[in-house]
Design an enzyme around this catalytic site. Structure first.
Site, mmCIF file in Angstrom:
data_model
loop_
_atom_site.group_PDB
_atom_site.id
_atom_site.type_symbol
_atom_site.label_atom_id
_atom_site.label_comp_id
_atom_site.label_asym_id
_atom_site.label_seq_id
_atom_site.Cartn_x
_atom_site.Cartn_y
_atom_site.Cartn_z
ATOM 1 N N LYS A 186 -5.916 4.090 8.048
ATOM 2 C CA LYS A 186 -6.395 3.240 7.113
ATOM 3 C C LYS A 186 -8.538 3.752 6.975
ATOM 4 C CE LYS A 186 -4.513 -0.746 7.277
ATOM 5 N NZ LYS A 186 -3.840 -1.628 5.847
ATOM 6 N N HIS A 198 -2.842 -11.290 8.363
ATOM 7 C CA HIS A 198 -2.013 -10.769 7.505
ATOM 8 C C HIS A 198 -0.596 -10.336 8.205
ATOM 9 C CE1 HIS A 198 -0.027 -6.656 6.692
ATOM 10 N NE2 HIS A 198 -0.517 -5.987 5.850
ATOM 11 N N GLN A 255 -9.201 -3.645 9.803
ATOM 12 C CA GLN A 255 -9.710 -2.846 8.477
ATOM 13 C C GLN A 255 -11.908 -3.126 8.942
ATOM 14 O OE1 GLN A 255 -9.403 -3.467 5.705
ATOM 15 N NE2 GLN A 255 -7.185 -3.914 5.398
ATOM 16 N N ASP A 296 -7.218 -7.820 15.732
ATOM 17 C CA ASP A 296 -6.956 -6.751 15.202
ATOM 18 C C ASP A 296 -7.923 -6.196 14.067
ATOM 19 O OD1 ASP A 296 -5.305 -5.609 12.577
ATOM 20 O OD2 ASP A 296 -3.998 -7.587 11.725
ATOM 21 N N CYS A 341 0.054 -8.757 1.917
ATOM 22 C CA CYS A 341 1.433 -9.285 2.886
ATOM 23 C C CYS A 341 0.164 -10.899 3.285
ATOM 24 C CB CYS A 341 0.899 -7.985 4.388
ATOM 25 S SG CYS A 341 1.849 -7.012 3.722
HETATM 26 C C1 LIG Z 1 -6.140 -6.769 8.490
HETATM 27 C C2 LIG Z 1 -4.610 -5.931 9.334
HETATM 28 N N1 LIG Z 1 -3.276 -5.709 9.976
HETATM 29 C C3 LIG Z 1 -2.616 -5.345 9.988
HETATM 30 C C4 LIG Z 1 -2.373 -4.805 9.410
HETATM 31 C C5 LIG Z 1 -1.133 -3.929 8.813
HETATM 32 O O1 LIG Z 1 -1.275 -2.068 9.169
HETATM 33 P P1 LIG Z 1 0.097 -1.147 8.896
HETATM 34 O O2 LIG Z 1 0.464 -1.254 7.910
HETATM 35 O O3 LIG Z 1 -1.386 -0.153 9.309
HETATM 36 O O4 LIG Z 1 0.469 -1.512 10.855
HETATM 37 C C6 LIG Z 1 -3.284 -4.354 7.577
HETATM 38 C C7 LIG Z 1 -2.131 -3.787 6.916
HETATM 39 O O5 LIG Z 1 -3.031 -3.361 5.991
HETATM 40 C C8 LIG Z 1 -4.371 -5.057 7.888
HETATM 41 O O6 LIG Z 1 -5.185 -5.103 6.631
#
Ligand SMILES: Cc1ncc(COP(=O)(O)O)c(C=O)c1O
Length: 394
Positions: A213, A111, A190, A187, A351
């Site tokens: 989430k 992401h 998910q 990270d 993203c």
């Molecule tokens: C794998 C992953 N990393 C980071 C993020 C960023 O999350 P946030 O918008 O809560 O900062 C997301 C959001 O969809 C994500 O799916």
């Protein structure tokens, strides 16, 4: 609590089919009530006052904090509450004292939140090594073996892809990192909501996730650290032991990373979300989503003009399924799903522009993502509507 009974706690599911939980999950009434309780009955700032409201709020905040840490298997480390995953990753990127010539390993699956902060470090002379997944999106630990060197300061890897749904081999990657004295950031945006997670078993050094989430409120997330060795990005109220006109001593524990007033009600709400997930059980949630995912993939893969992007069903994936349709922009498909059947899905690049370029899908994909409140009837409505759209394409 039985998973089938949970639907009634999410009133939005009465009116529509929500298949966009990878973007943000729905919140159960119990979490909303818990936050209302803070605001209406004992709202106060924490860690500062001696009056009774402050004492209750401080205790409930700390309680929720501990619960969230235990939920990810993090009791042996430090948890900082953040506003989301993006902020948590930014705390790692900004909190390490980088030196010119340091290297960071990232993957094309990431992401933007776990990719752009590393690209930006090039300003300090840091070099980025990028690992690419195979055609199904799987990362082979051997590809890390070939790029991680003694110059690698950190590897930053998603635990589960928000586009393709595949789970990455983070434990194997942690071993490789540590053979080279490199740090590992995982990270977990998910993974934490959908699969049982134990950060100490993974062996990572930093772990980021988003409360919104995992049934919690927006504006909450966390950064877990094996050792509290990052330089805090902010300093001020609540984050120091003592201060004089000349100097200050930073607090030693989690407070060091939570300068200023934290999201008190939000964190208490996230603690309630953790209770909710524990009541159902993460193994149960995982099995439920596996069944729904299998049903989505079976259904979609039988429809003309539909191509699933990413792995077909196996145990190394979560309930995120991406697909494209011949001759249609993903946004067009998402609009029709909403208008025809009140089905909410995400469309576009999610993203993840570098991944889309790697896949040759500049317009992105349609992404369906499940959670504990979805049921087989909703999935069947999705496939029936896509079938209908497909007939019009021919
Ligand atoms: C794998 C992953 N990393 C980071 C993020 C960023 O999350 P946030 O918008 O809560 O900062 C997301 C959001 O969809 C994500 O799916």
């Amino acid at each position: 609590m039985r998973i089938e009974e949970s639907r009634k706690d999410f009133p939005i599911t009465n009116d529509l089919i929500y298949l966009d939980s990878a973007a943000t999950s729905l919140t159960p009434i119990q979490v909303v009530n818990e936050m209302n309780d803070y605001d209406l009955r004992y709202r106060a700032n924490i860690g500062r006052g001696v009056h009774r409201l402050s004492v209750v709020a401080t205790e409930r905040y700390k309680n929720a904090h501990d619960k969230i840490k235990t939920f990810i298997g993090g009791d042996g480390g430090t948890l900082a509450v953040t506003k989301n995953t993006t902020e948590a990753i930014g705390m790692v990127a900004g909190g390490i004292r980088w030196e010119s010539g340091d290297r960071v390993v990232a993957t094309v699956l990431e992401h933007h939140s776990n990719f752009l902060p590393w690209l930006r470090l090039r300003e300090y002379g840091v070099k980025i090594d990028i690992v690419r997944p195979d055609s199904d999106g799987y990362l082979n630990p051997d590809s890390f073996e070939s790029v991680i060197s003694d110059k690698t300061r950190l590897a930053a890897i998603t635990h589960a892809s928000n586009v393709l749904g595949n789970i990455t081999p983070v434990k194997e990657i942690a071993d490789i990192c540590h053979q080279h004295d490199a740090l590992l950031l995982v990270d977990g945006a998910q993974s934490v909501p959908h699969i049982p997670v134990d950060v100490s078993d993974i062996g990572c050094d930093y772990f980021s996730f988003s409360g919104h989430k995992m049934l919690g409120p927006t504006g909450t997330g966390g950064l877990w650290m094996r050792r509290p060795d990052l330089k805090p990005l902010h300093i001020g109220g609540g984050s120091i032991e003592s201060a004089t006109a000349e100097n200050f001593t930073a607090a030693s524990g989690e407070e060091k990373y939570e300068a200023g007033t934290p999201p008190v009600g939000g964190t208490i709400g996230l603690g309630r979300a953790v209770d909710y997930l524990n009541d159902i059980g993460m193994d149960t949630i995982r099995r439920h989503e596996e069944r729904l995912t299998g049903r989505i993939i079976d259904g979609l893969s039988a429809i003309d003009h539909v191509k699933i992007v990413g792995p077909y069903f196996d145990e190394r994936r979560i309930g995120v399924v991406s697909f494209v349709m011949d001759g249609m922009h993903p946004h067009e498909v998402a609009h029709i799903l909403d208008e025809a059947s009140a089905i909410m899905v995400r469309s576009g690049e999610h993203c993840c522009m570098p991944l889309m370029q790697h896949l040759g899908l500049e317009s992105g994909t349609v992404r369906v993502s499940t959670y504990l409140y979805n049921n087989p009837e909703e999935v069947d409505m999705l496939t029936a509507t896509i079938e209908e759209i497909s007939r019009k394409v021919s």
